[in-house]
Write an enzyme that holds these catalytic residues in place. Structure first.
Site: not given
Ligand code: NAD
Length: 253
Positions: A147, A151
């Protein structure tokens, strides 16, 4: 800030079925954009008027279909939000090769495919803005090697793309959230609480706060901002490990 900053603009958001992507897609729509909300399947709930498109970001052919749909229906594209991401609670030795590849494929290759598919249409639209979603874990090491590495790679890709696309009037920025109240983070409450503990502001970031940053970077207000890494982490990276030491030993005045 007031008014509708995206009237007449067309926006594509990946991973828009839930969490940050769903909030961002709704935020753009509320400010006048025509939004193409993309996720693995197109049967998710979305506000009325938003166009849902099935798009697996790891599949270049699916990207061509999605952008073809945007071109056909809207004729232009102004903003691409590479938000889709997956996480894996494993390190170098614990991850299988397939798991490593799967994380890199979504988090890094997905953004690469997205840029390649979208930039030609953005060029003919007169320029635009690409926002990638990194993480505070792309600023330092983390026990989740695939992960974190994916990133870090995304940060590098975004900086190179910012240089390459500047001449087309296309800006490229990356946001780096810390702990966000979304399904990805809240599904493991023990980990969630442990990550929250050292956050200096003492709370997670809301999807609404993430959305406000993304909309700002996509807007004309950010016209001279490109190639940037934008932390939105409640001070997590600034704290480093020393904040936990100070908290544990009660060293604050
Ligand atoms: N939640 C956190 O604390 C956090 C922190 C830092 C970064 N992020 C990043 O933020 C972004 C959004 O995450 P989130 O927290 O909303 O997560 P989430 O898991 O709630 O949502 C992620 C979405 O991406 C979709 N997805 C996954 N694989 C996919 C693919 N191959 N093609 C198309 N869609 C796909 C999923 O179906 C889901 O709807 C991500 O890139 C994650 O790495 C999240």
């Amino acid at each position: 800030m007031s008014g509708r900053r995206f009237d007449g603009r067309v926006v594509l958001v990946t991973g828009a079925a839930q969490g940050q992507g769903a909030s961002e897609a709704a935020g753009f729509a509320a400010e006048g954009a025509r939004v193409f909300a993309c996720d693995l399947k197109d049967d998710f709930e979305a506000p009325a008027g938003m166009e849902r498109v099935a798009l697996d970001v790891t599949d270049p052919a699916a990207w061509e279909r999605a952008v073809g749909c945007v071109r056909e229906r809207a004729g232009r594209l102004d903003v691409l939000v590479n938000n889709a991401g997956i996480s894996l609670g494993k390190g170098v030795l614990g991850s299988t090769l397939d798991e490593w590849k799967a994380v890199i494929d979504v988090n890094l290759n997905g953004a690469f495919h997205g840029m390649r598919a979208c930039v030609p249409l953005m060029k003919t639209s007169g320029g635009g803005s690409i926002i990638n979603t990194g993480t505070a874990m792309s600023m330092h090491g983390f026990y989740r090697a695939p992960y974190s590495a994916s990133k870090w790679g995304l940060r590098g890709l975004a900086k190179c793309a910012a240089l390459e696309f500047a001449r087309f009037g296309i800006r490229v920025n990356t946001i780096h959230p810390g702990l966000v109240e979304s399904p990805m983070a809240t599904r493991d409450s023990t980990l969630y609480d442990a990550i929250l503990e050292p956050v200096p502001i003492g709370r997670p970031t809301s999807v609404a706060e993430i959305t406000r940053l993304v909309l700002f970077l996509a807007s004309d207000d950010a016209a001279s901002i490109t190639g940037g890494d934008h932390l939105i982490d409640g001070g997590l990276v600034a704290a480093g490990s020393m904040n936990a030491v100070a908290n544990k030993l009660g060293l604050w005045d």
